[in-house]
Scaffold this active site. Sequence first.
Site, PDB file in Angstrom:
ATOM      1  N   ASP A  68       0.603  -1.068  -0.210  1.00  0.00           N
ATOM      2  CA  ASP A  68       0.146   0.008  -0.061  1.00  0.00           C
ATOM      3  C   ASP A  68       0.812   1.256   0.064  1.00  0.00           C
ATOM      4  O   ASP A  68       1.258   1.592   0.911  1.00  0.00           O
ATOM      5  CB  ASP A  68      -0.731  -0.147   1.476  1.00  0.00           C
ATOM      6  CG  ASP A  68      -1.560   1.197   1.282  1.00  0.00           C
ATOM      7  OD1 ASP A  68      -1.135   1.479   0.554  1.00  0.00           O
ATOM      8  OD2 ASP A  68      -2.484   1.320   2.257  1.00  0.00           O
ATOM      9  N   TYR A 163      -7.757  15.200  -8.195  1.00  0.00           N
ATOM     10  CA  TYR A 163      -7.350  14.495  -8.649  1.00  0.00           C
ATOM     11  C   TYR A 163      -6.313  15.723  -8.874  1.00  0.00           C
ATOM     12  O   TYR A 163      -5.067  15.437  -8.747  1.00  0.00           O
ATOM     13  CB  TYR A 163      -8.000  13.751  -9.351  1.00  0.00           C
ATOM     14  CG  TYR A 163      -7.134  13.353 -10.699  1.00  0.00           C
ATOM     15  CD1 TYR A 163      -6.701  11.651 -10.094  1.00  0.00           C
ATOM     16  CD2 TYR A 163      -6.953  13.355 -11.928  1.00  0.00           C
ATOM     17  CE1 TYR A 163      -5.659  11.061 -11.164  1.00  0.00           C
ATOM     18  CE2 TYR A 163      -6.432  12.932 -12.412  1.00  0.00           C
ATOM     19  CZ  TYR A 163      -5.914  11.780 -12.165  1.00  0.00           C
ATOM     20  OH  TYR A 163      -5.272  10.168 -13.221  1.00  0.00           O
TER      21      TYR A 163
END
Length: 258
Positions: A68, A163
């Site tokens: 991760d 984003y």
Amino acid sequence: MTEASSNARNAIALVTGGGTGIGRAIAKALGLAGFKVVISGRRADVLEKAAHELSEETGAEFLAISADVSDPSSVRSLFDMIADRYGRLDLLVNNAGMGLPAVPIEELSFEQWNAIVGANLTGAFLCTQQAFRLMKAQVPQGGRIINNGSISATTPRPHSAPYTATKHAITGLTKSTALDGRPFDIACGQIDIGNAATDMTARMSAGVLQANGETAAEPTISAEHVARAVVYMATLPLDANVLSMTVMATKMPLVGRG
């Protein structure tokens, strides 16, 4: 043997988010170019399947390591495993990331913001940090880092604040990494991708929200074109660097007022 294949022969590459989509296409192209490729991601089953298939398709060595990238301890473990297995890292491709559906900024939750910052920005920083430590210590010293910036690193889509913010930040990380890497022969560049055809961009053909409020279908390109560009960047000698490259569908509405 070409200069590119000579530069890549037995070099070690890590592609984050390498089990699917653009990451998988990049990993395959690097394997075909002569790299030994580590692919990482959160889903071990997807990675193992991809590593097996890519090895059969290319004849190259692929190693799957689940990680991760938003978790510092997971990233440290990933790089420790690479160091133990290969003793060095020649190329890091910071490709892992995530997007969100188009949501008005006032409706975004704090959890959504944190998730996308962790995956897209913190993850790239943590991997870059560990790559620096390894690349500075290895003999010969040095290596290359390539960041997936996206065209959102320069131009936003409607309702894409998290984003777009992370991808603008990637440009800053790329430039800082390129500067700080100079004394150690660590080069860093960025590839900004527009509408490569993957599961994430499947909605493009059905229509996406445009800046003028309309919804319109957008053209896409094969992810293989992006992968070829990454191989070019990756196989340059360390005294040369592509700081920024944009690979996009020619007719997508990025430039101009379309």
